[in-house]
Design a protein around this motif. Sequence first.
Motif, mmCIF file in Angstrom:
data_model
loop_
_atom_site.group_PDB
_atom_site.id
_atom_site.type_symbol
_atom_site.label_atom_id
_atom_site.label_comp_id
_atom_site.label_asym_id
_atom_site.label_seq_id
_atom_site.Cartn_x
_atom_site.Cartn_y
_atom_site.Cartn_z
ATOM 1 N N ARG A 1 30.908 18.372 -8.539
ATOM 2 C CA ARG A 1 32.127 17.801 -7.958
ATOM 3 C C ARG A 1 33.338 18.403 -8.665
ATOM 4 O O ARG A 1 33.444 18.363 -9.886
ATOM 5 C CB ARG A 1 32.114 16.280 -8.101
ATOM 6 C CG ARG A 1 31.009 15.637 -7.261
ATOM 7 C CD ARG A 1 30.895 14.140 -7.467
ATOM 8 N NE ARG A 1 32.134 13.401 -7.503
ATOM 9 C CZ ARG A 1 32.859 13.038 -6.436
ATOM 10 N NH1 ARG A 1 32.445 13.362 -5.234
ATOM 11 N NH2 ARG A 1 33.983 12.355 -6.583
ATOM 12 N N LEU A 2 34.259 18.970 -7.872
ATOM 13 C CA LEU A 2 35.426 19.673 -8.385
ATOM 14 C C LEU A 2 36.682 19.140 -7.705
ATOM 15 O O LEU A 2 36.718 19.013 -6.482
ATOM 16 C CB LEU A 2 35.289 21.172 -8.110
ATOM 17 C CG LEU A 2 36.530 22.049 -8.290
ATOM 18 C CD1 LEU A 2 36.966 22.106 -9.742
ATOM 19 C CD2 LEU A 2 36.263 23.453 -7.757
ATOM 20 N N LEU A 3 37.693 18.847 -8.496
ATOM 21 C CA LEU A 3 39.007 18.454 -7.965
ATOM 22 C C LEU A 3 40.060 19.356 -8.588
ATOM 23 O O LEU A 3 40.126 19.481 -9.818
ATOM 24 C CB LEU A 3 39.308 16.987 -8.303
ATOM 25 C CG LEU A 3 40.700 16.478 -7.926
ATOM 26 C CD1 LEU A 3 40.912 16.523 -6.407
ATOM 27 C CD2 LEU A 3 40.918 15.074 -8.465
ATOM 28 N N VAL A 4 40.869 19.984 -7.745
ATOM 29 C CA VAL A 4 41.989 20.809 -8.201
ATOM 30 C C VAL A 4 43.268 20.055 -7.864
ATOM 31 O O VAL A 4 43.457 19.613 -6.720
ATOM 32 C CB VAL A 4 41.985 22.198 -7.516
ATOM 33 C CG1 VAL A 4 43.211 23.008 -7.939
ATOM 34 C CG2 VAL A 4 40.708 22.950 -7.832
ATOM 35 N N GLU B 1 41.492 19.711 1.457
ATOM 36 C CA GLU B 1 42.758 19.119 1.051
ATOM 37 C C GLU B 1 42.732 17.603 1.265
ATOM 38 O O GLU B 1 42.382 17.121 2.337
ATOM 39 C CB GLU B 1 43.920 19.733 1.831
ATOM 40 C CG GLU B 1 45.258 19.262 1.344
ATOM 41 C CD GLU B 1 46.410 19.988 2.007
ATOM 42 O OE1 GLU B 1 47.541 19.465 1.927
ATOM 43 O OE2 GLU B 1 46.203 21.062 2.592
ATOM 44 N N ILE B 2 43.096 16.874 0.222
ATOM 45 C CA ILE B 2 43.131 15.418 0.295
ATOM 46 C C ILE B 2 44.532 14.983 0.707
ATOM 47 O O ILE B 2 45.510 15.278 0.030
ATOM 48 C CB ILE B 2 42.767 14.775 -1.060
ATOM 49 C CG1 ILE B 2 41.345 15.169 -1.466
ATOM 50 C CG2 ILE B 2 42.907 13.263 -0.990
ATOM 51 C CD1 ILE B 2 40.954 14.679 -2.836
ATOM 52 N N THR B 3 44.582 14.292 1.823
ATOM 53 C CA THR B 3 45.821 13.705 2.325
ATOM 54 C C THR B 3 45.533 12.250 2.666
ATOM 55 O O THR B 3 44.378 11.822 2.701
ATOM 56 C CB THR B 3 46.305 14.430 3.590
ATOM 57 O OG1 THR B 3 45.304 14.280 4.606
ATOM 58 C CG2 THR B 3 46.568 15.911 3.336
ATOM 59 N N PHE C 1 36.983 9.103 -2.263
ATOM 60 C CA PHE C 1 36.863 10.241 -3.182
ATOM 61 C C PHE C 1 35.396 10.571 -3.476
ATOM 62 O O PHE C 1 35.078 11.712 -3.806
ATOM 63 C CB PHE C 1 37.619 9.974 -4.485
ATOM 64 C CG PHE C 1 39.104 10.148 -4.357
ATOM 65 C CD1 PHE C 1 39.684 11.402 -4.404
ATOM 66 C CD2 PHE C 1 39.919 9.049 -4.159
ATOM 67 C CE1 PHE C 1 41.049 11.568 -4.271
ATOM 68 C CE2 PHE C 1 41.292 9.205 -4.026
ATOM 69 C CZ PHE C 1 41.860 10.465 -4.072
ATOM 70 N N GLU C 2 34.515 9.598 -3.355
ATOM 71 C CA GLU C 2 33.091 9.847 -3.568
ATOM 72 C C GLU C 2 32.515 10.790 -2.510
ATOM 73 O O GLU C 2 31.474 11.395 -2.715
ATOM 74 C CB GLU C 2 32.308 8.533 -3.562
ATOM 75 C CG GLU C 2 32.606 7.625 -4.739
ATOM 76 C CD GLU C 2 32.106 8.200 -6.052
ATOM 77 O OE1 GLU C 2 31.046 8.842 -6.078
ATOM 78 O OE2 GLU C 2 32.804 8.003 -7.076
ATOM 79 N N ILE D 1 41.054 19.420 -3.171
ATOM 80 C CA ILE D 1 42.333 19.825 -3.744
ATOM 81 C C ILE D 1 43.375 18.828 -3.258
ATOM 82 O O ILE D 1 43.320 18.358 -2.125
ATOM 83 C CB ILE D 1 42.704 21.279 -3.351
ATOM 84 C CG1 ILE D 1 43.962 21.738 -4.089
ATOM 85 C CG2 ILE D 1 42.842 21.427 -1.851
ATOM 86 C CD1 ILE D 1 44.230 23.237 -3.970
ATOM 87 N N ALA D 2 44.314 18.482 -4.150
ATOM 88 C CA ALA D 2 45.361 17.528 -3.786
ATOM 89 C C ALA D 2 46.610 17.807 -4.591
ATOM 90 O O ALA D 2 46.554 18.409 -5.661
ATOM 91 C CB ALA D 2 44.878 16.101 -4.036
#
Length: 196
Positions: free
Chosen positions: A78-81, A106-108, A126-127, A133-134
Amino acid sequence: NWLIYHQAFLLEQALGPDAILAVQPGRLRIEPYQLVPLARALRMNRPRLLIADDVGLGKTIEAGLIAAELMARRQVYRLLVVTPAGPLMEQWKREMIERFGLQLEEITRDRLEQVRRETELGANPFEHLPLAIASMDFLKQDSILDLLERTTYDLIIMDEAHHYSETGIDNSEAERADSSQRRKLAQTLARQSDAL
Protein backbone atom coordinates in the motif's frame (compact mmCIF):
# COMPACT_ATOMS: atom_id res chain seq x y z
CA ASN A 1 4.39 -24.58 -14.95
CA TRP A 2 5.82 -25.64 -11.60
CA LEU A 3 9.32 -26.01 -13.05
CA ILE A 4 9.19 -22.54 -14.62
CA TYR A 5 7.90 -21.03 -11.36
CA HIS A 6 10.61 -22.81 -9.37
CA GLN A 7 13.36 -21.62 -11.72
CA ALA A 8 12.05 -18.05 -11.59
CA PHE A 9 12.00 -18.22 -7.79
CA LEU A 10 15.60 -19.45 -7.69
CA LEU A 11 16.73 -16.76 -10.11
CA GLU A 12 15.09 -14.07 -7.99
CA GLN A 13 16.84 -15.39 -4.89
CA ALA A 14 20.17 -15.67 -6.70
CA LEU A 15 20.34 -11.92 -7.19
CA GLY A 16 21.20 -11.40 -3.54
CA PRO A 17 20.04 -8.78 -1.08
CA ASP A 18 21.86 -5.89 -2.78
CA ALA A 19 20.44 -6.44 -6.27
CA ILE A 20 17.89 -3.95 -7.56
CA LEU A 21 14.82 -5.85 -8.69
CA ALA A 22 12.49 -3.08 -9.82
CA VAL A 23 14.43 -1.18 -12.47
CA GLN A 24 13.75 -2.19 -16.05
CA PRO A 25 16.23 -1.06 -18.71
CA GLY A 26 14.96 1.71 -20.94
CA ARG A 27 12.40 3.22 -18.58
CA LEU A 28 14.83 5.67 -16.99
CA ARG A 29 18.46 6.63 -16.89
CA ILE A 30 19.70 6.40 -13.35
CA GLU A 31 22.57 8.51 -12.13
CA PRO A 32 24.79 6.88 -9.47
CA TYR A 33 23.86 9.46 -6.81
CA GLN A 34 20.18 8.54 -7.28
CA LEU A 35 20.91 5.07 -5.91
CA VAL A 36 22.18 6.41 -2.57
CA PRO A 37 18.72 6.92 -0.98
CA LEU A 38 17.63 3.51 -2.31
CA ALA A 39 20.66 1.77 -0.80
CA ARG A 40 20.07 3.55 2.49
CA ALA A 41 16.37 2.60 2.53
CA LEU A 42 17.18 -1.05 1.83
CA ARG A 43 19.44 -1.17 4.89
CA MET A 44 16.67 0.10 7.20
CA ASN A 45 13.97 -2.00 8.86
CA ARG A 46 11.54 0.93 8.75
CA PRO A 47 12.83 3.28 6.03
CA ARG A 48 12.35 6.92 6.98
CA LEU A 49 14.29 9.28 4.76
CA LEU A 50 14.39 12.95 3.90
CA ILE A 51 15.56 13.39 0.32
CA ALA A 52 16.73 16.98 -0.04
CA ASP A 53 18.53 17.15 -3.38
CA ASP A 54 18.56 20.37 -5.40
CA VAL A 55 15.80 21.11 -7.89
CA GLY A 56 15.99 18.99 -11.03
CA LEU A 57 18.25 16.26 -9.68
CA GLY A 58 15.52 13.62 -9.59
CA LYS A 59 13.95 13.45 -6.13
CA THR A 60 10.81 12.01 -7.73
CA ILE A 61 12.88 9.30 -9.40
CA GLU A 62 14.72 8.54 -6.15
CA ALA A 63 11.45 8.19 -4.24
CA GLY A 64 9.97 6.14 -7.08
CA LEU A 65 12.98 3.82 -7.06
CA ILE A 66 12.48 3.20 -3.34
CA ALA A 67 8.74 2.58 -3.76
CA ALA A 68 9.17 0.25 -6.73
CA GLU A 69 12.01 -1.68 -5.12
CA LEU A 70 10.18 -2.19 -1.82
CA MET A 71 7.15 -3.37 -3.80
CA ALA A 72 9.29 -5.76 -5.85
CA ARG A 73 10.68 -7.16 -2.60
CA ARG A 74 7.12 -7.59 -1.26
CA GLN A 75 7.71 -5.19 1.61
CA VAL A 76 5.22 -2.59 0.39
CA TYR A 77 1.71 -3.28 -0.85
CA ARG A 78 0.00 0.00 0.00
CA LEU A 79 1.47 3.32 -1.18
CA LEU A 80 0.22 6.88 -0.65
CA VAL A 81 1.88 9.87 -2.31
CA VAL A 82 1.03 13.29 -0.88
CA THR A 83 1.85 16.38 -2.96
CA PRO A 84 0.70 19.95 -3.41
CA ALA A 85 -2.30 20.12 -5.75
CA GLY A 86 -1.75 21.00 -9.39
CA PRO A 87 1.14 20.28 -11.76
CA LEU A 88 3.24 18.39 -9.19
CA MET A 89 0.46 15.87 -8.66
CA GLU A 90 0.17 15.30 -12.41
CA GLN A 91 3.97 14.95 -12.66
CA TRP A 92 3.97 12.28 -9.93
CA LYS A 93 1.18 10.32 -11.59
CA ARG A 94 2.90 10.46 -14.97
CA GLU A 95 6.36 9.56 -13.63
CA MET A 96 5.11 6.65 -11.55
CA ILE A 97 3.20 5.04 -14.43
CA GLU A 98 5.79 5.72 -17.14
CA ARG A 99 8.94 4.97 -15.16
CA PHE A 100 7.82 2.35 -12.66
CA GLY A 101 4.51 0.96 -13.91
CA LEU A 102 2.70 2.16 -10.78
CA GLN A 103 -0.73 3.59 -11.51
CA LEU A 104 -1.65 5.89 -8.66
CA GLU A 105 -5.32 6.65 -8.15
CA GLU A 106 -6.11 10.26 -7.31
CA ILE A 107 -8.06 10.65 -4.07
CA THR A 108 -10.80 13.25 -4.24
CA ARG A 109 -14.00 13.75 -2.27
CA ASP A 110 -16.00 12.26 -5.16
CA ARG A 111 -13.74 9.21 -5.31
CA LEU A 112 -14.05 8.64 -1.55
CA GLU A 113 -17.85 8.86 -1.80
CA GLN A 114 -17.85 6.41 -4.71
CA VAL A 115 -15.76 3.92 -2.71
CA ARG A 116 -18.12 4.36 0.27
CA ARG A 117 -21.13 3.52 -1.91
CA GLU A 118 -19.39 0.44 -3.36
CA THR A 119 -18.26 -1.03 -0.03
CA GLU A 120 -19.93 -2.23 3.15
CA LEU A 121 -21.47 0.24 5.55
CA GLY A 122 -18.89 1.91 7.78
CA ALA A 123 -15.89 0.86 5.70
CA ASN A 124 -12.94 3.22 5.53
CA PRO A 125 -12.55 4.18 1.85
CA PHE A 126 -8.77 4.51 2.26
CA GLU A 127 -8.63 0.76 2.90
CA HIS A 128 -9.79 0.25 -0.69
CA LEU A 129 -7.24 2.60 -2.29
CA PRO A 130 -3.91 0.73 -2.15
CA LEU A 131 -1.95 2.84 -4.68
CA ALA A 132 -3.06 6.41 -4.22
CA ILE A 133 -2.08 10.03 -4.59
CA ALA A 134 -3.70 13.05 -2.94
CA SER A 135 -3.08 16.70 -2.33
CA MET A 136 -1.86 17.74 1.09
CA ASP A 137 -4.56 20.39 1.34
CA PHE A 138 -7.31 17.83 0.71
CA LEU A 139 -5.92 15.37 3.25
CA LYS A 140 -5.41 17.97 6.00
CA GLN A 141 -9.17 18.43 6.46
CA ASP A 142 -10.38 17.13 9.83
CA SER A 143 -12.93 14.71 8.33
CA ILE A 144 -10.27 13.20 6.05
CA LEU A 145 -7.67 13.10 8.84
CA ASP A 146 -10.13 11.05 10.92
CA LEU A 147 -10.23 8.45 8.14
CA LEU A 148 -6.44 8.47 7.76
CA GLU A 149 -6.03 7.85 11.50
CA ARG A 150 -7.98 4.59 11.06
CA THR A 151 -5.91 3.14 8.22
CA THR A 152 -2.28 2.34 7.49
CA TYR A 153 -0.03 2.51 4.47
CA ASP A 154 3.18 0.57 4.04
CA LEU A 155 4.89 3.56 2.42
CA ILE A 156 3.93 7.22 2.36
CA ILE A 157 5.83 9.68 0.20
CA MET A 158 5.37 13.33 1.18
CA ASP A 159 6.59 15.66 -1.55
CA GLU A 160 7.61 19.23 -0.74
CA ALA A 161 8.22 18.40 2.93
CA HIS A 162 9.01 22.02 3.81
CA HIS A 163 5.26 22.76 3.56
CA TYR A 164 4.67 20.69 6.71
CA SER A 165 7.05 22.54 9.00
CA GLU A 166 6.65 25.68 11.02
CA THR A 167 8.35 28.53 9.20
CA GLY A 168 9.07 30.70 12.23
CA ILE A 169 8.00 33.74 10.22
CA ASP A 170 5.30 35.91 11.74
CA ASN A 171 2.44 35.01 9.38
CA SER A 172 -1.21 35.89 9.41
CA GLU A 173 -3.59 33.88 11.56
CA ALA A 174 -4.94 32.03 8.48
CA GLU A 175 -1.42 31.04 7.38
CA ARG A 176 -0.59 29.80 10.88
CA ALA A 177 -3.77 27.70 10.96
CA ASP A 178 -2.96 26.25 7.53
CA SER A 179 0.59 25.43 8.65
CA SER A 180 -0.75 23.81 11.82
CA GLN A 181 -3.17 21.62 9.84
CA ARG A 182 -0.39 20.48 7.51
CA ARG A 183 1.84 19.68 10.48
CA LYS A 184 -1.00 17.65 12.01
CA LEU A 185 -1.36 15.80 8.69
CA ALA A 186 2.37 15.00 8.62
CA GLN A 187 2.29 13.70 12.19
CA THR A 188 -0.74 11.52 11.44
CA LEU A 189 0.82 10.08 8.29
CA ALA A 190 4.09 9.37 10.10
CA ARG A 191 2.21 7.37 12.74
CA GLN A 192 0.15 5.46 10.17
CA SER A 193 3.00 4.25 7.95
CA ASP A 194 5.87 1.82 8.19
CA ALA A 195 8.07 3.65 5.70
CA LEU A 196 8.09 7.40 5.12
